[in-house]
Design an enzyme around this catalytic site. Structure first.
Site, PDB file in Angstrom:
ATOM      1  N   ARG A  60      14.673  59.819  72.179  1.00  0.00           N
ATOM      2  CA  ARG A  60      15.934  60.559  72.363  1.00  0.00           C
ATOM      3  C   ARG A  60      15.705  62.060  72.315  1.00  0.00           C
ATOM      4  NH1 ARG A  60      17.136  56.044  69.683  1.00  0.00           N
ATOM      5  NH2 ARG A  60      16.574  57.011  67.710  1.00  0.00           N
ATOM      6  N   GLU A  97       9.596  52.953  57.328  1.00  0.00           N
ATOM      7  CA  GLU A  97      10.042  52.145  56.192  1.00  0.00           C
ATOM      8  C   GLU A  97       9.116  50.948  55.987  1.00  0.00           C
ATOM      9  OE1 GLU A  97      14.159  51.565  56.580  1.00  0.00           O
ATOM     10  OE2 GLU A  97      14.374  50.729  54.574  1.00  0.00           O
TER      11      GLU A  97
HETATM   12  P1  AMP Z   1      12.205  60.261  60.432  1.00  0.00           P
HETATM   13  O1  AMP Z   1      10.774  60.202  60.838  1.00  0.00           O
HETATM   14  O2  AMP Z   1      12.531  59.383  59.260  1.00  0.00           O
HETATM   15  O3  AMP Z   1      12.700  61.690  60.239  1.00  0.00           O
HETATM   16  O4  AMP Z   1      13.056  59.634  61.614  1.00  0.00           O
HETATM   17  C1  AMP Z   1      13.395  60.416  62.703  1.00  0.00           C
HETATM   18  C2  AMP Z   1      13.365  59.639  63.988  1.00  0.00           C
HETATM   19  O5  AMP Z   1      13.937  58.332  63.850  1.00  0.00           O
HETATM   20  C3  AMP Z   1      14.197  60.397  65.005  1.00  0.00           C
HETATM   21  O6  AMP Z   1      13.416  60.506  66.185  1.00  0.00           O
HETATM   22  C4  AMP Z   1      15.445  59.574  65.206  1.00  0.00           C
HETATM   23  O7  AMP Z   1      15.680  59.362  66.559  1.00  0.00           O
HETATM   24  C5  AMP Z   1      15.195  58.230  64.495  1.00  0.00           C
HETATM   25  N1  AMP Z   1      16.188  57.931  63.447  1.00  0.00           N
HETATM   26  C6  AMP Z   1      15.921  57.782  62.120  1.00  0.00           C
HETATM   27  N2  AMP Z   1      17.025  57.463  61.428  1.00  0.00           N
HETATM   28  C7  AMP Z   1      18.032  57.411  62.332  1.00  0.00           C
HETATM   29  C8  AMP Z   1      19.455  57.157  62.236  1.00  0.00           C
HETATM   30  N3  AMP Z   1      20.061  56.882  61.072  1.00  0.00           N
HETATM   31  N4  AMP Z   1      20.177  57.198  63.371  1.00  0.00           N
HETATM   32  C9  AMP Z   1      19.577  57.479  64.557  1.00  0.00           C
HETATM   33  N5  AMP Z   1      18.266  57.726  64.710  1.00  0.00           N
HETATM   34  C10 AMP Z   1      17.487  57.694  63.617  1.00  0.00           C
END
Ligand code: AMP
Length: 173
Positions: A60, A97
């Site tokens: 995205r 996770e």
């Molecule tokens: P992180 O590595 O945990 O910061 O996750 C970020 C990536 O995961 C981004 O590229 C987001 O598109 C996706 N992502 C993580 N959590 C969500 C959420 N609650 N809603 C939408 N996209 C998420």
């Protein structure tokens, strides 16, 4: 102004797995005025600094990063999940996770010293963006900032990105 963006985001409970509230940005993308507003606000985070390349994160992040790059007169560079880029790559792994994931960047995507803006749709734990930052640093990028449309502040993702500047348009506490 960003109230209209905030109200357009759809919370999808238990997607893609139980316990996650997924922030669905497709209602912003499908509305011309809102999509433009989101790009306007992301472009403003560059603070008028000349950006050579905007780097977007799979998948995205590409949508926003490519539009920002076009608006800023900059190039666009994809950071992709492992196995998608055809040329020689650098890679970085990060924790999800459950288990690990790997992102890649073309080795010749950035020249040392180029001014880079990293763009994604959402900052959660910061693991994905931190992996992208690691790759940019390996190539000697001058990282101007990390700009996201949505920041889930309670996950403290920006701590992983210190000392880089993080800009978010919409925050969730
Ligand atoms: P992180 O590595 O945990 O910061 O996750 C970020 C990536 O995961 C981004 O590229 C987001 O598109 C996706 N992502 C993580 N959590 C969500 C959420 N609650 N809603 C939408 N996209 C998420």
């Amino acid at each position: 102004m960003s109230d209209s963006l905030r109200s357009a985001i759809r919370n999808v409970v238990d997607f893609p797995k139980p316990g996650i509230i997924f922030k669905d940005i497709t209602p912003i993308l499908s509305n011309g005025a809102l999509f433009r507003e989101s790009i306007d606000l992301l472009c403003a985070t560059a603070g008028g600094v000349k950006i050579d390349k905007v780097v977007g994160i799979d998948a995205r992040g590409f949508i926003f990063a490519a539009a920002v790059a076009d608006r800023l007169g900059a190039g666009f560079i994809p950071v992709r999940k492992k196995g998608k880029l055809p040329w020689q790559t650098l890679e970085a792994s990060y924790s999800l996770e459950y288990g690990d994931s790997i992102v890649q960047l073309h080795k010749d995507a950035i020249q040392p010293g180029e001014s880079i803006l990293l763009v994604d749709d959402l900052l959660a734990t910061g693991g994905t963006a931190a992996a992208a930052v690691q790759l940019l640093e390996e190539l000697g990028a001058n990282l101007i900032g990390i700009s996201v449309l949505i920041e889930l502040c309670f996950l403290n993702g920006r701590e992983k990105l210190s000392p880089h500047t993080v800009h978010s348009i919409l925050t969730y506490e």
